[in-house]
Scaffold this motif. Sequence first.
Motif, PDB file in Angstrom:
ATOM      1  N   THR A 266      64.680  92.604  25.243  1.00 14.26           N
ATOM      2  CA  THR A 266      65.652  91.664  24.676  1.00 14.26           C
ATOM      3  C   THR A 266      64.954  90.396  24.191  1.00 14.26           C
ATOM      4  O   THR A 266      65.261  89.869  23.123  1.00 14.26           O
ATOM      5  CB  THR A 266      66.713  91.301  25.730  1.00 14.26           C
ATOM      6  OG1 THR A 266      67.302  92.498  26.232  1.00 14.26           O
ATOM      7  CG2 THR A 266      67.809  90.443  25.112  1.00 14.26           C
ATOM      8  N   LEU A 267      64.012  89.921  24.997  1.00 13.56           N
ATOM      9  CA  LEU A 267      63.243  88.735  24.615  1.00 13.56           C
ATOM     10  C   LEU A 267      62.479  88.965  23.312  1.00 13.56           C
ATOM     11  O   LEU A 267      62.533  88.137  22.394  1.00 13.56           O
ATOM     12  CB  LEU A 267      62.273  88.376  25.745  1.00 13.56           C
ATOM     13  CG  LEU A 267      61.236  87.286  25.459  1.00 13.56           C
ATOM     14  CD1 LEU A 267      61.927  85.966  25.197  1.00 13.56           C
ATOM     15  CD2 LEU A 267      60.257  87.158  26.619  1.00 13.56           C
TER      16      LEU A 267
ATOM     17  N   TYR B 171      58.261  80.278  19.720  1.00 15.80           N
ATOM     18  CA  TYR B 171      59.399  81.190  19.573  1.00 15.80           C
ATOM     19  C   TYR B 171      59.893  81.682  20.934  1.00 15.80           C
ATOM     20  O   TYR B 171      61.084  81.970  21.095  1.00 15.80           O
ATOM     21  CB  TYR B 171      59.002  82.397  18.717  1.00 15.80           C
ATOM     22  CG  TYR B 171      58.952  82.111  17.226  1.00 15.80           C
ATOM     23  CD1 TYR B 171      60.091  82.223  16.435  1.00 15.80           C
ATOM     24  CD2 TYR B 171      57.765  81.738  16.615  1.00 15.80           C
ATOM     25  CE1 TYR B 171      60.038  81.956  15.085  1.00 15.80           C
ATOM     26  CE2 TYR B 171      57.703  81.479  15.265  1.00 15.80           C
ATOM     27  CZ  TYR B 171      58.851  81.587  14.494  1.00 15.80           C
ATOM     28  OH  TYR B 171      58.802  81.315  13.150  1.00 15.80           O
ATOM     29  N   VAL B 172      58.981  81.813  21.889  1.00 13.26           N
ATOM     30  CA  VAL B 172      59.335  82.341  23.207  1.00 13.26           C
ATOM     31  C   VAL B 172      59.983  81.275  24.087  1.00 13.26           C
ATOM     32  O   VAL B 172      60.844  81.571  24.930  1.00 13.26           O
ATOM     33  CB  VAL B 172      58.084  82.912  23.906  1.00 13.26           C
ATOM     34  CG1 VAL B 172      58.402  83.395  25.312  1.00 13.26           C
ATOM     35  CG2 VAL B 172      57.483  84.048  23.075  1.00 13.26           C
ATOM     36  N   GLN B 173      59.614  80.021  23.881  1.00 16.95           N
ATOM     37  CA  GLN B 173      59.995  78.925  24.768  1.00 16.95           C
ATOM     38  C   GLN B 173      61.507  78.811  25.020  1.00 16.95           C
ATOM     39  O   GLN B 173      61.919  78.536  26.155  1.00 16.95           O
ATOM     40  CB  GLN B 173      59.459  77.604  24.218  1.00 16.95           C
ATOM     41  CG  GLN B 173      59.201  76.572  25.286  1.00 16.95           C
ATOM     42  CD  GLN B 173      58.372  75.408  24.769  1.00 16.95           C
ATOM     43  OE1 GLN B 173      58.161  75.271  23.569  1.00 16.95           O
ATOM     44  NE2 GLN B 173      57.919  74.568  25.671  1.00 16.95           N
ATOM     45  N   PRO B 174      62.368  79.031  24.018  1.00 15.98           N
ATOM     46  CA  PRO B 174      63.812  78.913  24.295  1.00 15.98           C
ATOM     47  C   PRO B 174      64.335  79.922  25.303  1.00 15.98           C
ATOM     48  O   PRO B 174      65.448  79.781  25.803  1.00 15.98           O
ATOM     49  CB  PRO B 174      64.449  79.139  22.915  1.00 15.98           C
ATOM     50  CG  PRO B 174      63.387  78.794  21.928  1.00 15.98           C
ATOM     51  CD  PRO B 174      62.114  79.217  22.579  1.00 15.98           C
TER      52      PRO B 174
ATOM     53  N   LEU C 217      62.217  84.957  30.476  1.00 15.36           N
ATOM     54  CA  LEU C 217      60.797  85.228  30.674  1.00 15.36           C
ATOM     55  C   LEU C 217      60.417  85.136  32.145  1.00 15.36           C
ATOM     56  O   LEU C 217      59.635  85.954  32.649  1.00 15.36           O
ATOM     57  CB  LEU C 217      59.962  84.247  29.840  1.00 15.36           C
ATOM     58  CG  LEU C 217      58.450  84.400  29.922  1.00 15.36           C
ATOM     59  CD1 LEU C 217      58.025  85.766  29.388  1.00 15.36           C
ATOM     60  CD2 LEU C 217      57.748  83.293  29.142  1.00 15.36           C
ATOM     61  N   ALA C 218      60.986  84.153  32.856  1.00 20.54           N
ATOM     62  CA  ALA C 218      60.685  83.995  34.282  1.00 20.54           C
ATOM     63  C   ALA C 218      61.163  85.214  35.077  1.00 20.54           C
ATOM     64  O   ALA C 218      60.466  85.682  35.990  1.00 20.54           O
ATOM     65  CB  ALA C 218      61.359  82.727  34.814  1.00 20.54           C
ATOM     66  N   THR C 219      62.331  85.740  34.708  1.00 19.23           N
ATOM     67  CA  THR C 219      62.843  86.946  35.372  1.00 19.23           C
ATOM     68  C   THR C 219      61.897  88.123  35.163  1.00 19.23           C
ATOM     69  O   THR C 219      61.605  88.886  36.097  1.00 19.23           O
ATOM     70  CB  THR C 219      64.239  87.301  34.832  1.00 19.23           C
ATOM     71  OG1 THR C 219      65.120  86.187  35.010  1.00 19.23           O
ATOM     72  CG2 THR C 219      64.811  88.511  35.550  1.00 19.23           C
TER      73      THR C 219
END
Length: 602
Positions: A101-102, A29-32, A37-39
Amino acid sequence: MTSIFGGLATDSYDRHYSDSDLVRRIWAYVQPYKVRLATVVISLILLSLISAAFPVLIAQGVDHIAAGGGQTVLISLIAIIMTIGVVVWVLNYIRFRGFNTLIGDVVLEMRSNAFEAAVFHDLAFYDEHNSGKIISRVTSDTHEFGQTMRLVGDILNQMAVVLVLLFVLFRIEWRLACLQLILSPLLFYLVKGWRKIARKVTRQGARAMANVNSAIQEAITGISVAKNFRQEGAIYGEFSAINAESYRINFRRGLVLSTVFPVLHGLVGIGVALMLYAGGRAAGIGLISAGAWYLFVSTVDRFWFPIMQLAAFWSQFQGGLAAAERVFALIDAEPMVFQTADAGSNLMPGDITFEKVDFHYNKNEQVLNDFNLQILAGQSVALVGHTGAGKSSLVKLLARFYEFQSGTIYIGGRDVRTFDLQEYRRQIGIVSQSPFLFSGSLADNIRYACPGATDIDILEVAHSIGDGEWLHALPEGIQTDVGERGSRLSLGQRQLVALNRVLLQDPVLFLLDEATASVDPFTESQIQEALDLIVKNRTSILIAHRLSTVRSADLIIVMRQGEIIERGNHMELMKSSGHYADLYDTYFRHQSLEYIESIGKG
């Protein structure tokens, strides 16, 4: 321990996933959102470096001041601290905004998937499982998972600070740094031992909350019945008992989870005392500077607080994993209706054949056994028989709401299991015994199966029944608000809306489970007129409770205990003086014109 964990049953579709499986599933679910996530990760790393550097900076300032540094050093130190504060605020804003937001997007997707799974599960699934508990998984469990994920950023930030501090402390004095770590194995052992018990108690708490949601949903849904029989006190008493059980279980859950903190606080207190003593001795003999001793003492809390938080987080993390586990179990629940192939979606008119069909709801409730029946294309068939004869089961099997255990059902020579399930159901018109209407206008309910239909299309269909006279009793015609579950309409009006919905749909196959409640003669004549329009040139199977419906059918099938015992039209069956004649005298004769006239003469 049984007294704490016993008493709450799992649902049959519940399954246990390993932590690695759950994390892998969550990562999907997080991968998209990798860029976002990197930020967040970059801002988190910068915050960790700054947080770890802050006590080092203070320690060096203390050394400079102790060595005779003047006011310039103090002012410079204050300016640096203020600058660091602004940078930390900006980085925290970026981190919290990005991470929240993620998480919001992940929970949105997970909740959508859970709701989609709930919607597409078969009716048999809802026969076995309480809808309130399913609602709890879609709402409460996804919410708890989201709350848990918000803690991940905090704990990762704190752990990163610990790693940076360890590097700095080992550079200053490795012996005191080792002293900082001496209690770590014991703390991690306690945390690891707490993992299984934390998962177990959080599962129990979630099930208890699901029972509360289920009780509320059932009480609100059936409130009119409760008020009719003055049972408000009874349903409140039942809810109070379930709510009290939830309180006891969740209280025990909190008690079990909170026992770890006194132990951890005690161990941390021992660590702080050791650090104060050893650091003071080292500074006293000149092994380290006063600033370095300050650094070690000030970092005790910074070092041990994340370890303690890890224990708290682990309990909450297990709660989040347990919530995710329940959501994934709902998503992964196996369907009970299977399609053996998908040979196309067009359902063409044709004969319907039941060939040696066996069906049961459970192993102890055999409904159909080696059942055979043929219905010709375009034929209207009325099913009659006592309750439990198997009439509704035939309709549900044809609608593919349930799976038969053996045999075959053919439509137009094709196995019913070879049709695309969704397209197949779109071409079937179904009216249940208690038609369900959604909140909104009458027009919206009629166009439910045909979202593209205009108000003109709906008016045309509505006026095909008695020139639309049934609309005159409604204050705003087709724009009348029907209320929740159609509560503002009579049963007869709800049936007319449901029949109009089918007329607009224009299905290939029509299935009717006729209501048993009596309606006024005017409404009944309109219902019969609507039925006549629907069954014309269309294969129809009608579970009949009205004499007018039975008499108008091309074929009457008389059933008893899952078997066909008689078949024919009304006149043929009456002449045979069999079971149908007995049913007629019991259920239908009072509806006949001859009976009504005889009552009038009497």
